[in-house]
Design a protein around this motif. Structure first.
Motif, PDB file in Angstrom:
ATOM      1  N   TYR A 152      -6.171  18.149  -1.305  1.00 40.73           N
ATOM      2  CA  TYR A 152      -5.567  16.684  -1.069  1.00 40.73           C
ATOM      3  C   TYR A 152      -4.550  16.137  -2.133  1.00 40.73           C
ATOM      4  O   TYR A 152      -3.557  15.572  -1.557  1.00 40.73           O
ATOM      5  CB  TYR A 152      -6.853  15.769  -0.614  1.00 40.73           C
ATOM      6  CG  TYR A 152      -6.566  14.516  -0.806  1.00 40.73           C
ATOM      7  CD1 TYR A 152      -5.981  13.967   0.484  1.00 40.73           C
ATOM      8  CD2 TYR A 152      -6.790  13.557  -1.721  1.00 40.73           C
ATOM      9  CE1 TYR A 152      -5.595  12.583   0.702  1.00 40.73           C
ATOM     10  CE2 TYR A 152      -6.458  11.976  -1.437  1.00 40.73           C
ATOM     11  CZ  TYR A 152      -5.764  11.741  -0.199  1.00 40.73           C
ATOM     12  OH  TYR A 152      -5.438  10.383  -0.258  1.00 40.73           O
ATOM     13  N   VAL A 153      -5.073  16.133  -3.246  1.00 36.35           N
ATOM     14  CA  VAL A 153      -4.128  15.435  -4.269  1.00 36.35           C
ATOM     15  C   VAL A 153      -2.760  16.203  -4.215  1.00 36.35           C
ATOM     16  O   VAL A 153      -1.854  15.561  -4.485  1.00 36.35           O
ATOM     17  CB  VAL A 153      -4.945  15.456  -5.656  1.00 36.35           C
ATOM     18  CG1 VAL A 153      -3.845  15.025  -6.565  1.00 36.35           C
ATOM     19  CG2 VAL A 153      -5.971  14.816  -5.527  1.00 36.35           C
ATOM     20  N   LEU A 154      -2.785  17.442  -4.005  1.00 34.28           N
ATOM     21  CA  LEU A 154      -1.499  18.156  -4.204  1.00 34.28           C
ATOM     22  C   LEU A 154      -0.920  17.710  -2.834  1.00 34.28           C
ATOM     23  O   LEU A 154       0.534  17.648  -3.080  1.00 34.28           O
ATOM     24  CB  LEU A 154      -1.969  19.733  -4.202  1.00 34.28           C
ATOM     25  CG  LEU A 154      -0.581  20.589  -4.582  1.00 34.28           C
ATOM     26  CD1 LEU A 154       0.161  20.283  -5.797  1.00 34.28           C
ATOM     27  CD2 LEU A 154      -1.156  22.244  -4.586  1.00 34.28           C
ATOM     28  N   VAL A 155      -1.210  18.093  -1.704  1.00 31.34           N
ATOM     29  CA  VAL A 155      -0.469  17.576  -0.558  1.00 31.34           C
ATOM     30  C   VAL A 155      -0.003  16.309  -0.598  1.00 31.34           C
ATOM     31  O   VAL A 155       0.902  15.897  -0.234  1.00 31.34           O
ATOM     32  CB  VAL A 155      -1.251  18.134   0.548  1.00 31.34           C
ATOM     33  CG1 VAL A 155      -0.404  17.572   1.717  1.00 31.34           C
ATOM     34  CG2 VAL A 155      -1.549  19.560   0.744  1.00 31.34           C
ATOM     35  N   ARG A 156      -1.013  15.309  -0.973  1.00 33.83           N
ATOM     36  CA  ARG A 156      -0.882  13.956  -0.951  1.00 33.83           C
ATOM     37  C   ARG A 156       0.500  13.630  -1.942  1.00 33.83           C
ATOM     38  O   ARG A 156       1.264  12.923  -1.660  1.00 33.83           O
ATOM     39  CB  ARG A 156      -2.225  13.135  -1.400  1.00 33.83           C
ATOM     40  CG  ARG A 156      -1.828  11.809  -1.752  1.00 33.83           C
ATOM     41  CD  ARG A 156      -1.600  10.870  -0.590  1.00 33.83           C
ATOM     42  NE  ARG A 156      -1.212   9.881  -0.839  1.00 33.83           N
ATOM     43  CZ  ARG A 156      -0.074   9.107  -1.088  1.00 33.83           C
ATOM     44  NH1 ARG A 156       1.186   9.963  -1.101  1.00 33.83           N
ATOM     45  NH2 ARG A 156       0.298   7.958  -1.274  1.00 33.83           N
ATOM     46  N   GLY A 157       0.652  14.448  -3.079  1.00 40.01           N
ATOM     47  CA  GLY A 157       1.670  14.291  -3.928  1.00 40.01           C
ATOM     48  C   GLY A 157       3.014  14.455  -3.353  1.00 40.01           C
ATOM     49  O   GLY A 157       3.862  13.727  -3.403  1.00 40.01           O
ATOM     50  N   TYR A 158       3.142  15.639  -2.671  1.00 38.77           N
ATOM     51  CA  TYR A 158       4.515  15.860  -1.910  1.00 38.77           C
ATOM     52  C   TYR A 158       4.692  15.040  -0.889  1.00 38.77           C
ATOM     53  O   TYR A 158       5.903  14.484  -0.733  1.00 38.77           O
ATOM     54  CB  TYR A 158       4.193  17.140  -1.389  1.00 38.77           C
ATOM     55  CG  TYR A 158       4.512  18.413  -2.615  1.00 38.77           C
ATOM     56  CD1 TYR A 158       5.580  18.548  -3.004  1.00 38.77           C
ATOM     57  CD2 TYR A 158       3.172  19.530  -2.808  1.00 38.77           C
ATOM     58  CE1 TYR A 158       5.639  19.470  -4.251  1.00 38.77           C
ATOM     59  CE2 TYR A 158       3.379  20.057  -3.734  1.00 38.77           C
ATOM     60  CZ  TYR A 158       4.662  20.547  -4.365  1.00 38.77           C
ATOM     61  OH  TYR A 158       4.571  21.259  -5.479  1.00 38.77           O
ATOM     62  N   THR A 159       3.671  14.632  -0.053  1.00 33.22           N
ATOM     63  CA  THR A 159       3.991  13.739   0.894  1.00 33.22           C
ATOM     64  C   THR A 159       4.383  12.198   0.282  1.00 33.22           C
ATOM     65  O   THR A 159       5.260  11.398   1.010  1.00 33.22           O
ATOM     66  CB  THR A 159       2.877  13.219   1.885  1.00 33.22           C
ATOM     67  OG1 THR A 159       1.595  13.076   1.147  1.00 33.22           O
ATOM     68  CG2 THR A 159       2.514  14.858   2.545  1.00 33.22           C
ATOM     69  N   GLY A 168      -9.002   6.962  -6.364  1.00 35.90           N
ATOM     70  CA  GLY A 168      -8.239   5.859  -6.498  1.00 35.90           C
ATOM     71  C   GLY A 168      -7.359   5.851  -4.932  1.00 35.90           C
ATOM     72  O   GLY A 168      -7.176   4.690  -4.667  1.00 35.90           O
ATOM     73  N   GLU A 169      -7.050   6.903  -4.721  1.00 38.34           N
ATOM     74  CA  GLU A 169      -6.678   6.937  -3.183  1.00 38.34           C
ATOM     75  C   GLU A 169      -7.438   6.578  -2.126  1.00 38.34           C
ATOM     76  O   GLU A 169      -7.042   5.861  -1.343  1.00 38.34           O
ATOM     77  CB  GLU A 169      -6.150   8.363  -2.893  1.00 38.34           C
ATOM     78  CG  GLU A 169      -4.912   8.942  -3.811  1.00 38.34           C
ATOM     79  CD  GLU A 169      -3.760   7.949  -3.295  1.00 38.34           C
ATOM     80  OE1 GLU A 169      -3.361   7.862  -2.334  1.00 38.34           O
ATOM     81  OE2 GLU A 169      -2.910   7.767  -4.305  1.00 38.34           O
ATOM     82  N   GLY A 191       0.978  -1.115  -0.105  1.00 38.74           N
ATOM     83  CA  GLY A 191      -0.092  -0.091  -0.025  1.00 38.74           C
ATOM     84  C   GLY A 191       0.710   1.413  -0.023  1.00 38.74           C
ATOM     85  O   GLY A 191       0.406   2.122  -0.833  1.00 38.74           O
ATOM     86  N   VAL A 192       1.772   1.168   0.802  1.00 35.41           N
ATOM     87  CA  VAL A 192       2.851   2.309   0.673  1.00 35.41           C
ATOM     88  C   VAL A 192       3.465   2.568  -0.412  1.00 35.41           C
ATOM     89  O   VAL A 192       3.725   3.604  -1.228  1.00 35.41           O
ATOM     90  CB  VAL A 192       3.912   2.126   1.950  1.00 35.41           C
ATOM     91  CG1 VAL A 192       5.021   3.374   1.909  1.00 35.41           C
ATOM     92  CG2 VAL A 192       3.239   2.203   3.359  1.00 35.41           C
ATOM     93  N   ALA A 193       4.079   1.475  -1.197  1.00 34.55           N
ATOM     94  CA  ALA A 193       4.823   1.209  -2.169  1.00 34.55           C
ATOM     95  C   ALA A 193       3.819   2.069  -3.549  1.00 34.55           C
ATOM     96  O   ALA A 193       4.287   2.943  -4.204  1.00 34.55           O
ATOM     97  CB  ALA A 193       5.258   0.116  -2.665  1.00 34.55           C
ATOM     98  N   LEU A 194       2.614   1.535  -3.490  1.00 41.18           N
ATOM     99  CA  LEU A 194       1.666   2.091  -4.395  1.00 41.18           C
ATOM    100  C   LEU A 194       1.420   3.497  -4.189  1.00 41.18           C
ATOM    101  O   LEU A 194       1.091   4.308  -5.214  1.00 41.18           O
ATOM    102  CB  LEU A 194       0.456   1.249  -4.386  1.00 41.18           C
ATOM    103  CG  LEU A 194      -0.819   1.535  -5.340  1.00 41.18           C
ATOM    104  CD1 LEU A 194      -0.356   1.470  -6.691  1.00 41.18           C
ATOM    105  CD2 LEU A 194      -2.231   0.821  -5.137  1.00 41.18           C
ATOM    106  N   GLY A 195       1.197   3.926  -2.956  1.00 42.21           N
ATOM    107  CA  GLY A 195       0.912   5.281  -2.719  1.00 42.21           C
ATOM    108  C   GLY A 195       2.181   6.310  -3.092  1.00 42.21           C
ATOM    109  O   GLY A 195       2.011   7.306  -3.665  1.00 42.21           O
ATOM    110  N   CYS A 196       3.221   5.885  -3.177  1.00 43.80           N
ATOM    111  CA  CYS A 196       4.520   6.549  -3.604  1.00 43.80           C
ATOM    112  C   CYS A 196       4.250   6.735  -5.079  1.00 43.80           C
ATOM    113  O   CYS A 196       4.500   7.659  -5.928  1.00 43.80           O
ATOM    114  CB  CYS A 196       5.756   5.730  -3.545  1.00 43.80           C
ATOM    115  SG  CYS A 196       6.009   5.612  -1.783  1.00 43.80           S
ATOM    116  N   ALA A 197       3.766   5.729  -5.809  1.00 39.59           N
ATOM    117  CA  ALA A 197       3.703   5.813  -7.333  1.00 39.59           C
ATOM    118  C   ALA A 197       2.371   6.676  -7.794  1.00 39.59           C
ATOM    119  O   ALA A 197       2.576   7.587  -8.429  1.00 39.59           O
ATOM    120  CB  ALA A 197       3.250   4.221  -7.975  1.00 39.59           C
TER     121      ALA A 197
END
Length: 388
Positions: A96-103, A69-70, A20-26
């Motif tokens: 959310y999508v913008l901040v989620r991209g940076y994190t 998707g998230e 889940g973390v690996a997919l979140g990075c992608a």
């Protein structure tokens, strides 16, 4: 539910968290690329005030698909559950999508550093096995590696917590929204209580005026006639005095009933069970009572429970044409559950004055009142009262 409505049903396992973390990075990288491409493609329209709103709506529509998707990723790999009815605003989705991209990108960097550290640890182990590293240098490298490993894991944990918080704020009501909702509920409940109190006062005045007062007037008239007949017709005076005595008994009974409807003294002296027993005794149709409550109840919950049962039973006896009523009280943890059911014709109006007053009384305690009364019956009233 207090707090955020999005919650995890169970702690996720590591074999689900890691992918889940690996997919979140992608997906974070995809989100940043989306903003880059959308910004380049719609830049002229975003800079122009007349077209900015429509361009932002298009960007938000694509961002909402990424957010969906998230949401699926959080549900599948982390076991999060989010309210289905909640829909975040476009501004909230974009943020959310913008901040989620940076994190997510930062999580990828920290994960990469962890991988590099593991490779260096393997190299150190091989060098130690060949004897090319002394014990002092080995000890120093191990100490430094443990410190870096601790910082790296702490960073991953903090980013995971931030990711969870971002998801719950986006896919469920935020703390501010929950506070706003709570304020609205309290305002509505307060207004309902005021209306219920006014309606109760009018009912008491009507009961006293149309019932007790009329009986007392009739009693005074009988006594006056008896006094005038005392010298002329003693037998007639005795008959009138007997009628006056019966009228006084009826007036006393009605006054007692009116006082009981205002507030039953047995509720304070003997408790809820005995007070409800009085309701069953005064009911004009058969009533079956099931009282499954152990231990004492808070006074506000007792009072609300009594009036819910009393008003529901009175309405059923007067208006439903029922031949049987069942009442059940049970305590489930911190909640007292009441269920009143009759076999009448149904069709009770939830917006009626009596039921609205009950809903306001229950809502003042943060409780819930459910009314099911289809045409043809039966009518079922369920109340849930917190006992804290």
């Amino acid at each position: 539910m207090q707090g955020n409505e999005a919650e995890a049903t169970r702690p996720p396992s590591w074999h689900r968290v890691i992918p889940g973390v690996a997919l979140g990075c992608a997906t974070a990288l995809i989100g940043l690329l989306y903003f880059l491409v959308a910004g380049l493609a719609l830049g002229p329209w975003l800079l122009r005030p007349s077209t900015r709103e429509s361009a932002l709506a298009k960007v938000a529509a694509g961002a909402r698909r990424l957010a969906d998707g998230e949401r699926t990723r959080r549900s599948v790999f982390f076991g999060d559950r989010f309210p289905e009815h909640y829909k975040a605003s476009d501004r909230k989705i974009l943020r959310y999508v913008l901040v989620r991209g940076y994190t997510g990108l930062l999580s990828a960097v920290v994960t990469g550093l962890l991988g590099v550290g593991l490779i260096l640890a393997g190299v150190l182990v091989m060098a130690t096995a060949r004897g090319t590293v002394g014990w002092q240098e080995l000890l120093l490298q191990v100490l430094l590696g443990c410190v870096l490993l601790f910082l790296d894991i702490q960073g991953l944990y903090a980013l995971a917590v931030l990711d969870t918080r971002l998801a719950r704020e986006c896919f469920g009501p935020s703390e501010w929204e929950l506070l706003r909702r709570r304020i609205d509920e309290l305002s509505t409940s307060r207004a309902g209580v005021v209306r219920a109190v006014d309606a109760e006062r009018r009912r008491i005045e009507r009961d006293l005026h149309d019932g007790v007062q009329q009986r007392l007037v009739a009693l005074a008239m009988l006594i006056g006639r008896a006094r005038r007949s005392r010298t002329r017709d003693p037998e007639q005076a005795d008959v009138l005095l007997l009628q006056a005595h019966e009228a006084a008994q009826d007036a006393l009974t009605e006054l007692r009933e009116a006082a009981w409807r205002v507030y039953p003294s047995a509720l304070d002296s003997q408790g809820l069970r005995e007070a409800l027993g009085g309701v069953a005794e005064r009911c004009a149709i058969p009533l079956r009572m099931e009282y499954e409550v152990e231990g004492p109840l808070p006074q506000p919950a007792q009072t609300a429970a009594y009036f819910v049962v009393s008003e529901s039973v009175t309405n059923a006896a007067k208006h439903s044409g029922a031949t049987h009523i069942s009442v059940r009280l049970a305590r489930h943890g911190p909640v007292l559950v009441l269920r009143i059911e009759d076999n009448g014709t149904g069709g009770a109006d939830p917006a009626g004055g009596g039921l609205t007053g009950l809903r306001s009384r229950v809502g003042a305690l943060d409780g819930v009142l459910h009314i099911e009364s289809p045409l043809g019956g039966p009518t079922t009233i369920t109340a849930e009262l917190p006992c804290v």
